[in-house]
Design an enzyme around this catalytic site. Sequence first.
Site, PDB file in Angstrom:
ATOM      1  N   GLU A  54     -13.809  -2.346  -8.295  1.00 20.91           N
ATOM      2  CA  GLU A  54     -12.393  -2.359  -8.690  1.00 20.91           C
ATOM      3  C   GLU A  54     -12.190  -3.077 -10.025  1.00 20.91           C
ATOM      4  O   GLU A  54     -11.372  -2.641 -10.847  1.00 20.91           O
ATOM      5  CB  GLU A  54     -11.563  -2.999  -7.573  1.00 20.91           C
ATOM      6  CG  GLU A  54     -11.532  -2.118  -6.320  1.00 20.91           C
ATOM      7  CD  GLU A  54     -10.816  -2.731  -5.136  1.00 20.91           C
ATOM      8  OE1 GLU A  54     -10.735  -2.055  -4.088  1.00 20.91           O
ATOM      9  OE2 GLU A  54     -10.321  -3.881  -5.236  1.00 20.91           O
ATOM     10  N   LYS A  59       1.941  -5.692  -7.216  1.00 18.53           N
ATOM     11  CA  LYS A  59       2.423  -4.319  -7.056  1.00 18.53           C
ATOM     12  C   LYS A  59       3.854  -4.133  -7.574  1.00 18.53           C
ATOM     13  O   LYS A  59       4.575  -5.115  -7.812  1.00 18.53           O
ATOM     14  CB  LYS A  59       2.321  -3.929  -5.578  1.00 18.53           C
ATOM     15  CG  LYS A  59       0.875  -3.818  -5.069  1.00 18.53           C
ATOM     16  CD  LYS A  59       0.843  -3.288  -3.634  1.00 18.53           C
ATOM     17  CE  LYS A  59      -0.580  -3.136  -3.138  1.00 18.53           C
ATOM     18  NZ  LYS A  59      -0.627  -2.535  -1.777  1.00 18.53           N
ATOM     19  N   ASN A 117       4.003  -3.876  -0.239  1.00 16.64           N
ATOM     20  CA  ASN A 117       3.526  -5.156   0.280  1.00 16.64           C
ATOM     21  C   ASN A 117       2.976  -6.094  -0.796  1.00 16.64           C
ATOM     22  O   ASN A 117       2.099  -6.918  -0.525  1.00 16.64           O
ATOM     23  CB  ASN A 117       2.544  -4.937   1.429  1.00 16.64           C
ATOM     24  CG  ASN A 117       1.296  -4.188   0.998  1.00 16.64           C
ATOM     25  OD1 ASN A 117       1.168  -3.837  -0.166  1.00 16.64           O
ATOM     26  ND2 ASN A 117       0.390  -3.969   1.925  1.00 16.64           N
ATOM     27  N   TYR A 128      -7.254   4.516  -5.387  1.00 15.01           N
ATOM     28  CA  TYR A 128      -7.080   4.566  -3.933  1.00 15.01           C
ATOM     29  C   TYR A 128      -7.778   5.784  -3.314  1.00 15.01           C
ATOM     30  O   TYR A 128      -7.429   6.187  -2.197  1.00 15.01           O
ATOM     31  CB  TYR A 128      -5.595   4.565  -3.575  1.00 15.01           C
ATOM     32  CG  TYR A 128      -4.968   3.186  -3.572  1.00 15.01           C
ATOM     33  CD1 TYR A 128      -5.406   2.203  -2.678  1.00 15.01           C
ATOM     34  CD2 TYR A 128      -3.926   2.858  -4.439  1.00 15.01           C
ATOM     35  CE1 TYR A 128      -4.822   0.934  -2.662  1.00 15.01           C
ATOM     36  CE2 TYR A 128      -3.337   1.598  -4.419  1.00 15.01           C
ATOM     37  CZ  TYR A 128      -3.789   0.647  -3.525  1.00 15.01           C
ATOM     38  OH  TYR A 128      -3.222  -0.603  -3.491  1.00 15.01           O
ATOM     39  N   HIS A 147      -2.336  -6.296  -3.908  1.00 16.41           N
ATOM     40  CA  HIS A 147      -3.612  -5.712  -3.481  1.00 16.41           C
ATOM     41  C   HIS A 147      -4.686  -6.766  -3.674  1.00 16.41           C
ATOM     42  O   HIS A 147      -4.633  -7.550  -4.616  1.00 16.41           O
ATOM     43  CB  HIS A 147      -3.971  -4.492  -4.354  1.00 16.41           C
ATOM     44  CG  HIS A 147      -5.404  -4.068  -4.176  1.00 16.41           C
ATOM     45  ND1 HIS A 147      -5.796  -3.244  -3.159  1.00 16.41           N
ATOM     46  CD2 HIS A 147      -6.537  -4.433  -4.842  1.00 16.41           C
ATOM     47  CE1 HIS A 147      -7.119  -3.092  -3.214  1.00 16.41           C
ATOM     48  NE2 HIS A 147      -7.589  -3.797  -4.231  1.00 16.41           N
TER      49      HIS A 147
END
Length: 140
Positions: free
Chosen positions: A128, A11, A114, A51, A117
């Site tokens: 995905e 990320k 965070n 998302y 993913h």
Amino acid sequence: MAVTRTFSIIKPDATRRNLTGAVIKMLEEAGLRVVASKRIHMSREQAEGFYAVHKERPFFGELVDFMMSEPVVVQVLEGEDAVKRNRDIMGATNPAEAEPGTIRKEHALSIGENTVHGSDSEENAKIEIDFFFNEDEIVG
Ligand code: DAT
Ligand code: MG
């Protein structure tokens, strides 16, 4: 246990802090192999589409803005029981609750920023992977 694939994103908080290599090292040491990888700057359409399952959650806008804020690295990981193995090395969503030695415990800044993913099921892994990669981009 069969060799399977999962989908991973490094990320923006990690690319911004030059932690791409550190994250990949932890994934590799956990027994996962990077079989596809590309660095992209997500569009709003990509972030919202990826998302979409979270679109009713209160943090959706913040999540989309964050994922578009800096480049990310999208990757396909392969290994034995890859979905679970990746979730285990990632650690809990909230780094304050993540186990020592996990990527999020070591590197995440907050529940939102965070670091990684990872797909949460084999079914979602396939969806995905297909969202970001063509089959000919995956080289096992
Ligand atoms: P995970 O990424 O561990 O699968 P998730 O699917 O529940 O977690 O949520 C997707 C992402 O949304 C998560 O990695 C960070 C963000 N997020 C989740 N809960 C949040 C919250 N309470 N506040 C802000 N961002 C949150
Ligand atoms: Mg999730």
